[in-house]
Design a protein around this motif. Structure first.
Motif, PDB file in Angstrom:
ATOM      1  N   ILE A 116      51.540  18.233  87.140  1.00  0.00           N
ATOM      2  CA  ILE A 116      50.795  17.495  86.118  1.00  0.00           C
ATOM      3  C   ILE A 116      51.666  16.409  85.487  1.00  0.00           C
ATOM      4  CG2 ILE A 116      49.575  17.713  83.909  1.00  0.00           C
ATOM      5  CD1 ILE A 116      48.882  20.597  84.712  1.00  0.00           C
ATOM      6  N   PHE A 117      52.961  16.659  85.394  1.00  0.00           N
ATOM      7  CA  PHE A 117      53.873  15.716  84.730  1.00  0.00           C
ATOM      8  C   PHE A 117      54.046  14.409  85.502  1.00  0.00           C
ATOM      9  CE2 PHE A 117      58.215  14.039  84.654  1.00  0.00           C
ATOM     10  CZ  PHE A 117      58.349  13.686  83.321  1.00  0.00           C
ATOM     11  N   HIS A 118      54.270  14.483  86.810  1.00  0.00           N
ATOM     12  CA  HIS A 118      54.778  13.328  87.547  1.00  0.00           C
ATOM     13  C   HIS A 118      53.812  12.149  87.716  1.00  0.00           C
ATOM     14  CE1 HIS A 118      58.092  16.082  88.916  1.00  0.00           C
ATOM     15  NE2 HIS A 118      58.759  14.981  88.641  1.00  0.00           N
ATOM     16  N   PRO A 119      52.526  12.357  88.066  1.00  0.00           N
ATOM     17  CA  PRO A 119      51.695  11.177  88.326  1.00  0.00           C
ATOM     18  C   PRO A 119      51.577  10.227  87.143  1.00  0.00           C
ATOM     19  CG  PRO A 119      50.670  13.141  89.234  1.00  0.00           C
ATOM     20  CD  PRO A 119      51.823  13.610  88.392  1.00  0.00           C
ATOM     21  N   GLU A 120      51.278  10.753  85.960  1.00  0.00           N
ATOM     22  CA  GLU A 120      51.101   9.865  84.805  1.00  0.00           C
ATOM     23  C   GLU A 120      52.435   9.306  84.328  1.00  0.00           C
ATOM     24  OE1 GLU A 120      48.073   7.998  82.583  1.00  0.00           O
ATOM     25  OE2 GLU A 120      48.068   9.249  84.375  1.00  0.00           O
ATOM     26  N   ALA A 121      53.505  10.086  84.435  1.00  0.00           N
ATOM     27  CA  ALA A 121      54.821   9.577  84.066  1.00  0.00           C
ATOM     28  C   ALA A 121      55.238   8.436  85.000  1.00  0.00           C
ATOM     29  CB  ALA A 121      55.852  10.706  84.111  1.00  0.00           C
ATOM     30  N   THR A 122      54.900   8.554  86.288  1.00  0.00           N
ATOM     31  CA  THR A 122      55.193   7.480  87.237  1.00  0.00           C
ATOM     32  C   THR A 122      54.426   6.219  86.878  1.00  0.00           C
ATOM     33  OG1 THR A 122      55.550   9.106  88.994  1.00  0.00           O
ATOM     34  CG2 THR A 122      55.152   6.835  89.681  1.00  0.00           C
ATOM     35  N   ARG A 123      53.177   6.366  86.459  1.00  0.00           N
ATOM     36  CA  ARG A 123      52.380   5.206  86.044  1.00  0.00           C
ATOM     37  C   ARG A 123      53.034   4.493  84.856  1.00  0.00           C
ATOM     38  NH1 ARG A 123      47.238   4.692  86.937  1.00  0.00           N
ATOM     39  NH2 ARG A 123      46.956   6.955  87.090  1.00  0.00           N
ATOM     40  N   MET A 124      53.501   5.273  83.892  1.00  0.00           N
ATOM     41  CA  MET A 124      54.138   4.670  82.722  1.00  0.00           C
ATOM     42  C   MET A 124      55.411   3.932  83.112  1.00  0.00           C
ATOM     43  SD  MET A 124      52.517   4.860  79.879  1.00  0.00           S
ATOM     44  CE  MET A 124      53.799   4.664  78.652  1.00  0.00           C
ATOM     45  N   ALA A 125      56.174   4.481  84.053  1.00  0.00           N
ATOM     46  CA  ALA A 125      57.376   3.782  84.519  1.00  0.00           C
ATOM     47  C   ALA A 125      57.006   2.471  85.187  1.00  0.00           C
ATOM     48  CB  ALA A 125      58.160   4.673  85.485  1.00  0.00           C
ATOM     49  N   ARG A 126      55.916   2.458  85.939  1.00  0.00           N
ATOM     50  CA  ARG A 126      55.432   1.231  86.585  1.00  0.00           C
ATOM     51  C   ARG A 126      55.036   0.196  85.537  1.00  0.00           C
ATOM     52  NH1 ARG A 126      55.360  -1.292  91.692  1.00  0.00           N
ATOM     53  NH2 ARG A 126      53.334  -2.257  92.126  1.00  0.00           N
ATOM     54  N   TYR A 127      54.285   0.620  84.516  1.00  0.00           N
ATOM     55  CA  TYR A 127      53.847  -0.297  83.463  1.00  0.00           C
ATOM     56  C   TYR A 127      55.029  -0.837  82.665  1.00  0.00           C
ATOM     57  CZ  TYR A 127      48.953   1.182  84.102  1.00  0.00           C
ATOM     58  OH  TYR A 127      47.710   1.433  84.609  1.00  0.00           O
ATOM     59  N   ALA A 128      56.010   0.018  82.402  1.00  0.00           N
ATOM     60  CA  ALA A 128      57.143  -0.385  81.560  1.00  0.00           C
ATOM     61  C   ALA A 128      58.173  -1.212  82.311  1.00  0.00           C
ATOM     62  CB  ALA A 128      57.815   0.863  80.973  1.00  0.00           C
ATOM     63  N   ALA A 129      58.025  -1.321  83.634  1.00  0.00           N
ATOM     64  CA  ALA A 129      59.052  -1.962  84.453  1.00  0.00           C
ATOM     65  C   ALA A 129      59.116  -3.467  84.281  1.00  0.00           C
ATOM     66  CB  ALA A 129      58.814  -1.629  85.931  1.00  0.00           C
ATOM     67  N   GLY A 130      57.977  -4.094  84.003  1.00  0.00           N
ATOM     68  CA  GLY A 130      57.959  -5.549  83.992  1.00  0.00           C
ATOM     69  C   GLY A 130      58.287  -6.078  85.372  1.00  0.00           C
ATOM     70  N   GLY A 131      59.233  -6.995  85.440  1.00  0.00           N
ATOM     71  CA  GLY A 131      59.629  -7.573  86.715  1.00  0.00           C
ATOM     72  C   GLY A 131      60.795  -6.873  87.368  1.00  0.00           C
ATOM     73  N   ARG A 132      61.145  -5.670  86.922  1.00  0.00           N
ATOM     74  CA  ARG A 132      62.323  -4.970  87.455  1.00  0.00           C
ATOM     75  C   ARG A 132      61.928  -3.555  87.882  1.00  0.00           C
ATOM     76  NH1 ARG A 132      66.971  -5.929  83.033  1.00  0.00           N
ATOM     77  NH2 ARG A 132      68.324  -5.465  84.821  1.00  0.00           N
ATOM     78  N   GLN A 133      61.112  -3.507  88.934  1.00  0.00           N
ATOM     79  CA  GLN A 133      60.577  -2.229  89.385  1.00  0.00           C
ATOM     80  C   GLN A 133      61.672  -1.268  89.864  1.00  0.00           C
ATOM     81  OE1 GLN A 133      57.512  -0.992  89.245  1.00  0.00           O
ATOM     82  NE2 GLN A 133      56.704  -2.810  88.235  1.00  0.00           N
ATOM     83  N   GLY A 134      62.651  -1.802  90.580  1.00  0.00           N
ATOM     84  CA  GLY A 134      63.724  -0.941  91.075  1.00  0.00           C
ATOM     85  C   GLY A 134      64.526  -0.327  89.946  1.00  0.00           C
ATOM     86  N   LEU A 135      64.871  -1.137  88.959  1.00  0.00           N
ATOM     87  CA  LEU A 135      65.601  -0.632  87.793  1.00  0.00           C
ATOM     88  C   LEU A 135      64.790   0.443  87.084  1.00  0.00           C
ATOM     89  CD1 LEU A 135      67.930  -0.763  85.712  1.00  0.00           C
ATOM     90  CD2 LEU A 135      66.612  -2.554  84.541  1.00  0.00           C
ATOM     91  N   ALA A 136      63.473   0.173  86.894  1.00  0.00           N
ATOM     92  CA  ALA A 136      62.628   1.123  86.177  1.00  0.00           C
ATOM     93  C   ALA A 136      62.552   2.464  86.897  1.00  0.00           C
ATOM     94  CB  ALA A 136      61.223   0.543  85.996  1.00  0.00           C
ATOM     95  N   GLN A 137      62.286   2.425  88.206  1.00  0.00           N
ATOM     96  CA  GLN A 137      62.222   3.674  88.946  1.00  0.00           C
ATOM     97  C   GLN A 137      63.593   4.341  89.014  1.00  0.00           C
ATOM     98  OE1 GLN A 137      59.638   5.379  89.919  1.00  0.00           O
ATOM     99  NE2 GLN A 137      58.231   3.801  89.174  1.00  0.00           N
ATOM    100  N   GLY A 138      64.659   3.526  89.055  1.00  0.00           N
ATOM    101  CA  GLY A 138      65.998   4.105  89.038  1.00  0.00           C
ATOM    102  C   GLY A 138      66.270   4.867  87.753  1.00  0.00           C
TER     103      GLY A 138
END
Length: 399
Positions: A116-138
């Motif tokens: 239950i934790f991971h899907p929505e948390a992953t979405r928030m990381a995507r939204y918060a990433a801006g133009g730096r997706q690799g940094l955000a997921q890292g």
């Protein structure tokens, strides 16, 4: 309060997300870290140990894609809080489990919490990433990897001296995670609006580029096989490394747990380096390097002494762990309007494929010994050759 950098990256949200991921995965990692105690207390064999891992990880795998698809259609920013409630109940149940059956029920609850934790948390990381997706997921994943590394340390310092009931003490971390996740949930609307606005400024569709079904299918199948090989090798360490060190080199339980911590800490560093490097040199190159690069080291490892075993395992996990951010972002670029599904699918794959591998490796370890497991697993990075079939998508379309 606006907390975005010039690139549109919301670092405060990412930092808190990383912390919740740390707490979530730290509680999960207490399960394999407690295996030596559970094995001795309940006279378990390696097959039963593998079954515990499989039960936990299958429970964490089955629901994640379903939850991801549901939250793609109906965002549920507070669903990770519900997931943490399951983790809390499973952890307390495990602390006071008095039979093998109760252990399996307990780890199932913890697995459901992660699903239950991971899907929505992953979405928030995507939204918060801006133009730096690799940094955000890292950042997001380094939290999870660091949490996974802390489990063996806490096992050595707390669970081994104080016994199985001390697992209940970690319930306080679940309560802390629930408070942080409630704050993160309150930020999702802002994050979503900023994400859409950023893409609009860049004159990109909020749905992202469309790829042919064959491209999507080929990419996801290849990424799945690469993930399986990566997870199977990693699971040989998470579930059996402490036993390997104790049997081959005569280490104590606390010493072997510290060695496991060092191995897992290398993964935390690796995912961050891999995420940042992916922003600079591309996901495709990072995937090639990380899944095939460790092969010479894995082939040497089963024949190394204790010192070089430590050195090689750190190098192997550092390189191998760098793949995950790039694999996840690559998959999101294939299906950019299915963030929850991709997050649930690939974190689910992490659990499900790792669980299947753990059960199989447990049978091998019981029948032929732990040494044989590591000799067989040393060839798994050869699966990295499948990266040749990954379609080359336009990474300039990322945001």
């Amino acid at each position: 309060m606006r907390i975005a950098t010039r690139s549109g990256t919301h670092l405060t949200v990412l930092a808190v997300l990383g912390m919740t991921h740390l707490l979530n995965d730290m509680m999960q990692s207490l399960i394999p870290a407690a295996y030596p105690i559970l094995k001795e207390t309940y006279a378990l064999d390696f097959v039963q140990i593998g079954m515990i891992t499989m039960t936990f990880q299958i429970a964490g795998a089955m629901l994640q894609p379903v939850i991801g698809m549901a939250t793609d259609r109906y965002p549920a920013p507070y669903s990770p809080v519900v997931g943490m409630m399951f983790t809390l109940s499973g952890l307390v149940s495990l602390a006071f489990a008095h039979s093998y059956a109760i252990i399996l029920v307990s780890v199932t609850l913890i697995g459901i919490g992660s699903s239950i934790f991971h899907p929505e948390a992953t979405r928030m990381a995507r939204y918060a990433a801006g133009g730096r997706q690799g940094l955000a997921q890292g950042i997001f994943q380094v939290g999870g990897q660091a949490g996974g590394a802390l489990g063996p340390v806490f096992a050595a310092l707390i669970v081994v001296p104080w016994g199985q009931p001390s697992l209940a003490w970690f319930a306080v971390t679940a309560l802390l995670a629930m408070m942080l996740l409630t704050w993160i949930g309150s930020k999702q609307r802002q994050m979503s609006a900023d994400f859409v606005a950023m893409r609009a400024r860049g004159k990109k569709s909020t749905q992202g580029p469309r790829h042919a079904p064959l491209t999507i299918g080929t990419g996801l199948v290849v990424l799945t096989f690469l993930m399986f090989a990566k997870n199977a090798y990693g699971e040989s360490f998470r579930s059996f490394y402490t036993f390997y060190l104790m049997e081959r080199f005569g280490l104590s339980i606390p010493s072997s747990q510290i060695m496991l911590f060092i191995f897992l800490l290398a993964a935390a560093v690796g995912v961050l380096i891999g995420g940042i490097a992916g922003d600079r040199i591309g996901r495709y190159r990072i995937i090639w390097i990380s899944v095939l690069g460790p092969l010479p080291l894995t082939l040497i490892l089963p024949y190394a002494d204790l010192f070089w075993t430590g050195v090689l395992t750190v190098m192997i996990n550092l390189i191998m762990a760098s793949a995950f951010a790039s694999i996840l972002i690559y998959a999101m670029d294939l299906l950019p309007n299915r963030i929850g599904l991709i997050g649930g699918l690939f974190y689910g794959l992490n659990f499900g494929l790792g669980g299947i591998a753990a059960a199989f490796l447990g049978v091998l370890a019981e029948s032929y010994g732990v040494d044989t497991v590591y000799r067989i697993c040393s060839f798994l990075p050869l699966a990295g050759l499948l990266a040749w079939f990954l379609p080359r998508i336009d990474e300039s379309a990322e945001t």
